[in-house]
Scaffold this motif. Structure first.
Motif, PDB file in Angstrom:
ATOM      1  N   LEU A  53      11.212  -0.513   6.742  1.00  0.00           N
ATOM      2  CA  LEU A  53      10.171  -1.024   7.629  1.00  0.00           C
ATOM      3  C   LEU A  53      10.177  -0.241   8.937  1.00  0.00           C
ATOM      4  O   LEU A  53      11.214  -0.121   9.600  1.00  0.00           O
ATOM      5  CB  LEU A  53      10.404  -2.510   7.906  1.00  0.00           C
ATOM      6  N   SER A  54       9.022   0.310   9.302  1.00  0.00           N
ATOM      7  CA  SER A  54       8.943   1.116  10.519  1.00  0.00           C
ATOM      8  C   SER A  54       7.766   0.666  11.375  1.00  0.00           C
ATOM      9  O   SER A  54       6.652   0.483  10.870  1.00  0.00           O
ATOM     10  CB  SER A  54       8.783   2.597  10.172  1.00  0.00           C
ATOM     11  N   ARG A 104       5.993   9.039  11.296  1.00  0.00           N
ATOM     12  CA  ARG A 104       6.902   8.814  10.174  1.00  0.00           C
ATOM     13  C   ARG A 104       8.345   9.078  10.605  1.00  0.00           C
ATOM     14  O   ARG A 104       8.635  10.068  11.275  1.00  0.00           O
ATOM     15  CB  ARG A 104       6.543   9.712   8.993  1.00  0.00           C
ATOM     16  N   PRO A 105       9.280   8.202  10.214  1.00  0.00           N
ATOM     17  CA  PRO A 105      10.676   8.391  10.602  1.00  0.00           C
ATOM     18  C   PRO A 105      11.326   9.542   9.836  1.00  0.00           C
ATOM     19  O   PRO A 105      10.896   9.884   8.720  1.00  0.00           O
ATOM     20  CB  PRO A 105      11.328   7.056  10.248  1.00  0.00           C
ATOM     21  N   GLN A 106      12.338  10.115  10.440  1.00  0.00           N
ATOM     22  CA  GLN A 106      13.085  11.195   9.814  1.00  0.00           C
ATOM     23  C   GLN A 106      14.544  11.111  10.231  1.00  0.00           C
ATOM     24  O   GLN A 106      14.881  10.553  11.270  1.00  0.00           O
ATOM     25  CB  GLN A 106      12.519  12.557  10.224  1.00  0.00           C
ATOM     26  N   ASP A 152      -0.016   2.008   4.771  1.00  0.00           N
ATOM     27  CA  ASP A 152       0.336   1.419   3.477  1.00  0.00           C
ATOM     28  C   ASP A 152       1.708   1.883   2.979  1.00  0.00           C
ATOM     29  O   ASP A 152       1.984   1.834   1.777  1.00  0.00           O
ATOM     30  CB  ASP A 152      -0.730   1.756   2.437  1.00  0.00           C
ATOM     31  N   ALA A 153       2.567   2.314   3.885  1.00  0.00           N
ATOM     32  CA  ALA A 153       3.897   2.766   3.477  1.00  0.00           C
ATOM     33  C   ALA A 153       4.677   1.616   2.839  1.00  0.00           C
ATOM     34  O   ALA A 153       4.593   0.474   3.286  1.00  0.00           O
ATOM     35  CB  ALA A 153       4.659   3.304   4.683  1.00  0.00           C
ATOM     36  N   PRO A 163      12.225  -5.158  -3.171  1.00  0.00           N
ATOM     37  CA  PRO A 163      12.549  -3.765  -3.463  1.00  0.00           C
ATOM     38  C   PRO A 163      11.298  -2.892  -3.523  1.00  0.00           C
ATOM     39  O   PRO A 163      10.308  -3.247  -4.147  1.00  0.00           O
ATOM     40  CB  PRO A 163      13.241  -3.839  -4.823  1.00  0.00           C
ATOM     41  N   ALA A 164      11.368  -1.745  -2.868  1.00  0.00           N
ATOM     42  CA  ALA A 164      10.245  -0.814  -2.901  1.00  0.00           C
ATOM     43  C   ALA A 164      10.189  -0.064  -4.221  1.00  0.00           C
ATOM     44  O   ALA A 164       9.150   0.483  -4.583  1.00  0.00           O
ATOM     45  CB  ALA A 164      10.362   0.178  -1.742  1.00  0.00           C
TER      46      ALA A 164
END
Length: 342
Positions: free
Chosen positions: A206-207, A212-214, A282-283, A290-291
């Motif tokens: 969750l962000s 976008r996180p890295q 929509d990430a 679970p993704a």
């Protein structure tokens, strides 16, 4: 709890349980143990991730048992331990890896989200250890490996829930280790502190960041981490292992000048954890569900092109004797050359 049909090993193989085994470090670790011929219990939530991980374990030469489990539920964790012991045999190694997180400023995280991260990423380790430790102590053998992070010592911005969990694991690990040493127990517990790793977490955590996180470079492939975990399981006498030069540098800097590191991270920590791409609306999110329930993400994240599969520091840390002897030899040669020149 659903199980998947598995075959028992023909002879007594090492029985290893890995949590978070559907992706990332957990998945790579399960495959690495399978290469040694281990019977591997894959403990995680996502159906497709677990199915694909089991196929890879079998292809690598191991026996796979799929054990769908939410690590935040102590009853499910106990059921998982019971199932593994019934279907594979006595657990020799338990590897705690499973985690979730939230990329966000602290004041944008809800209490329920913070609690969920803590329950999965910290209490999951506690519940698993509670369930498996009495069995190991009763048999007089066994090893528990906690997968930690440089962030177990050094907090960074945008990851308050994750850093808090890793710090908690560190304290739990140290306390438990002291108790086992006091009892002169043959059961071992060790911890592996990880650097930034190219895992799917940066696609499914969750962000609330605008981009976008890295992972913060340098980035290591999950196989580097997996090999370190297997080595720790084979050599659990050490209290902990550090993986990657960046981990070593971070922990030393934090021990020597934590205030300076605070200011450095305040200046760079926000931007260094984000790419230039906007965060998709929509990430996928794996905090509550679970993704990888319907899609297998694999062990690797999106950063293969920027990740390394080697770490000289890991080899050096695992071969202190060779490194020390080499350093002594070089020192002796230098001293001899210097003496002859005088």
């Amino acid at each position: 709890m659903n199980s998947q049909q598995t075959r028992k090993p023909a002879a007594r193989s090492r029985v290893v349980a890995v949590t978070g085994a559907s992706g990332g470090i957990g998945r790579a670790t399960a495959i690495e143990f399978a290469r040694q011929g281990a019977a591997v219990a894959l403990v995680a939530r996502g159906e497709q991730g677990l199915k694909a991980a089991a196929e890879q374990v079998r292809a690598a030469g191991g026996v796979a048992l799929v054990v769908p489990t939410d690590m935040a539920d102590p009853a499910q964790v106990q059921e998982a331990v019971d199932q593994i012991e019934a279907e594979l045999g006595a657990i020799d190694v338990w590897v705690n890896v499973a985690f979730t997180s939230v990329f966000s400023r602290f004041d944008h995280i809800t209490p329920a989200e913070f609690a969920r991260v803590t329950e999965v990423s910290y209490l999951g380790y506690v519940y698993a250890s509670m369930a498996v430790l009495p069995l190991m102590k009763g048999r007089g053998r066994g090893t528990i490996v906690h997968v930690g992070s440089a962030l177990a010592y050094r907090g960074i911005p945008l990851q308050t829930a994750y850093c808090g969990s890793k710090h908690a694991i560190q304290g739990f690990h140290e306390s438990l280790r002291c108790e086992l040493l006091h009892d002169k127990s043959p059961v071992k517990v060790t911890m592996v502190q990880m650097p930034a790793v190219n895992t799917p977490q940066f696609s499914w955590v969750l962000s609330r960041l605008p981009r976008r996180p890295q992972p913060v470079p340098p980035i290591y492939q999950p196989e580097v981490a997996a090999r370190a975990v297997v080595h720790a399981a084979d050599h659990p006498q050490r209290r902990e292992y550090w993986v990657g030069g960046s981990t070593v540098g971070t922990l030393i800097a934090n021990a020597v000048a934590p205030g300076i590191l605070d200011r450095y991270l305040a200046r760079t920590g926000m931007s260094s954890q984000q790419t230039q791409e906007p965060q998709p609306s929509d990430a996928p999110v794996n905090l509550w569900d679970p993704a990888d329930q319907d899609h297998d993400f694999g062990a690797h994240g999106r950063f293969d092109a920027r990740s390394t599969s080697r770490s000289p520091q890991v080899w050096a840390s695992q071969h202190h004797g060779v490194v020390g002897a080499g350093a002594a030899l070089v020192g002796g040669l230098v001293a001899g050359i210097w003496a002859r020149r005088r």
